[in-house]
Design a protein around this motif. Sequence first.
Motif, PDB file in Angstrom:
ATOM      1  N   UNK A 174       0.850  -1.174   0.000  1.00 40.89           N
ATOM      2  CA  UNK A 174       0.000   0.000   0.000  1.00 40.89           C
ATOM      3  C   UNK A 174       0.895   1.238   0.000  1.00 40.89           C
ATOM      4  N   UNK A 175       1.373   1.595  -1.198  1.00 39.80           N
ATOM      5  CA  UNK A 175       2.365   2.657  -1.283  1.00 39.80           C
ATOM      6  C   UNK A 175       2.010   3.702  -2.323  1.00 39.80           C
TER       7      UNK A 175
ATOM      8  N   UNK B   4       6.172  11.438  -6.754  1.00 40.12           N
ATOM      9  CA  UNK B   4       6.842  12.031  -5.584  1.00 40.12           C
ATOM     10  C   UNK B   4       6.858  13.549  -5.686  1.00 40.12           C
ATOM     11  N   UNK B   5       7.097  14.076  -6.880  1.00 43.22           N
ATOM     12  CA  UNK B   5       7.106  15.537  -7.028  1.00 43.22           C
ATOM     13  C   UNK B   5       5.731  16.119  -6.714  1.00 43.22           C
ATOM     14  N   UNK B   6       4.677  15.477  -7.234  1.00 40.29           N
ATOM     15  CA  UNK B   6       3.318  15.995  -7.034  1.00 40.29           C
ATOM     16  C   UNK B   6       2.874  15.855  -5.573  1.00 40.29           C
TER      17      UNK B   6
ATOM     18  N   UNK C 260      -2.534  14.628   1.042  1.00 41.42           N
ATOM     19  CA  UNK C 260      -1.216  14.902   1.628  1.00 41.42           C
ATOM     20  C   UNK C 260      -0.927  13.990   2.820  1.00 41.42           C
ATOM     21  N   UNK C 261      -1.933  13.197   3.242  1.00 41.39           N
ATOM     22  CA  UNK C 261      -1.763  12.299   4.394  1.00 41.39           C
ATOM     23  C   UNK C 261      -0.588  11.333   4.195  1.00 41.39           C
ATOM     24  N   UNK C 262      -0.619  10.617   3.079  1.00 39.34           N
ATOM     25  CA  UNK C 262       0.463   9.675   2.752  1.00 39.34           C
ATOM     26  C   UNK C 262       0.305   9.276   1.280  1.00 39.34           C
ATOM     27  N   UNK C 263       1.303   8.584   0.711  1.00 41.77           N
ATOM     28  CA  UNK C 263       1.224   8.247  -0.717  1.00 41.77           C
ATOM     29  C   UNK C 263      -0.002   7.410  -1.084  1.00 41.77           C
TER      30      UNK C 263
END
Length: 247
Positions: free
Chosen positions: A170-171, A190-192, A213-216
Amino acid sequence: MVLDLFKSRRRARLRAHAAPKAWRAILEHNLPVFGRLTKEDQNELLGHVQVFVAEKHFEGAGGLGITDEIKVTVAGQACLLLLHRETDYYPELTSIIVYPTGYIADEERHIGGGIWQEGGEHRLGHTGERLGALVLAWDAVRHGAAAPTDGENLVLHEFAHQLDFENQRSDGTPALETRGDYLAWARVMSAEFEALRDATDSGVPTLLDSYGATDPAEFFAVITEAFFEHPKALKEKHSDLYDELKK
Ligand SMILES: [Zn+2]
């Protein structure tokens, strides 16, 4: 992706079978986006819906009885994410549990700015890695389907998490084909993701829901919603992101 032969034959038979007329009517009525698909895409979607409904176990909770309308409205949105790609129909997922409305879950959650709130969370849906189940509130499913451009869609969000689980982690990365695909995806994402974090921290308004923005993993779910709900704005403001999702 290697599918076993029996499974793929059974699925091909299900897809080839004409869908019940009532199911098409449910999609036309509950999913405005269905009417905007081409004839080919409508048929592809109906084929996927038949496989999905045959393979997944639906269970009503909180007194809700499962109907064809519930199954087809959930499946129709979930299968939008499967169009035009090779798919194993959310292999990690066995059951879909549907409540009549939002429910209270006992867990902590991130409410922004590094603050966590504990207990008694009001939830509309949930799924988790290795859980095998996905929980949805029926009123939010219906509302999300009926409002295809408000930027939010519960079913797309939760099933994006399931796509994310396909490659075992879950990434925020769904199963992709080549190493090059993964590299390109990682570079753009990653940039976004960093850009959304910075904007959220400094209170700059964003097209993407700041929950991303919580996590990927949440980032992937949020951009999936945006791709279907705000495609034009996403293409304009985040063209690299849009291109990756389109691929
Ligand atoms: Zn989520």
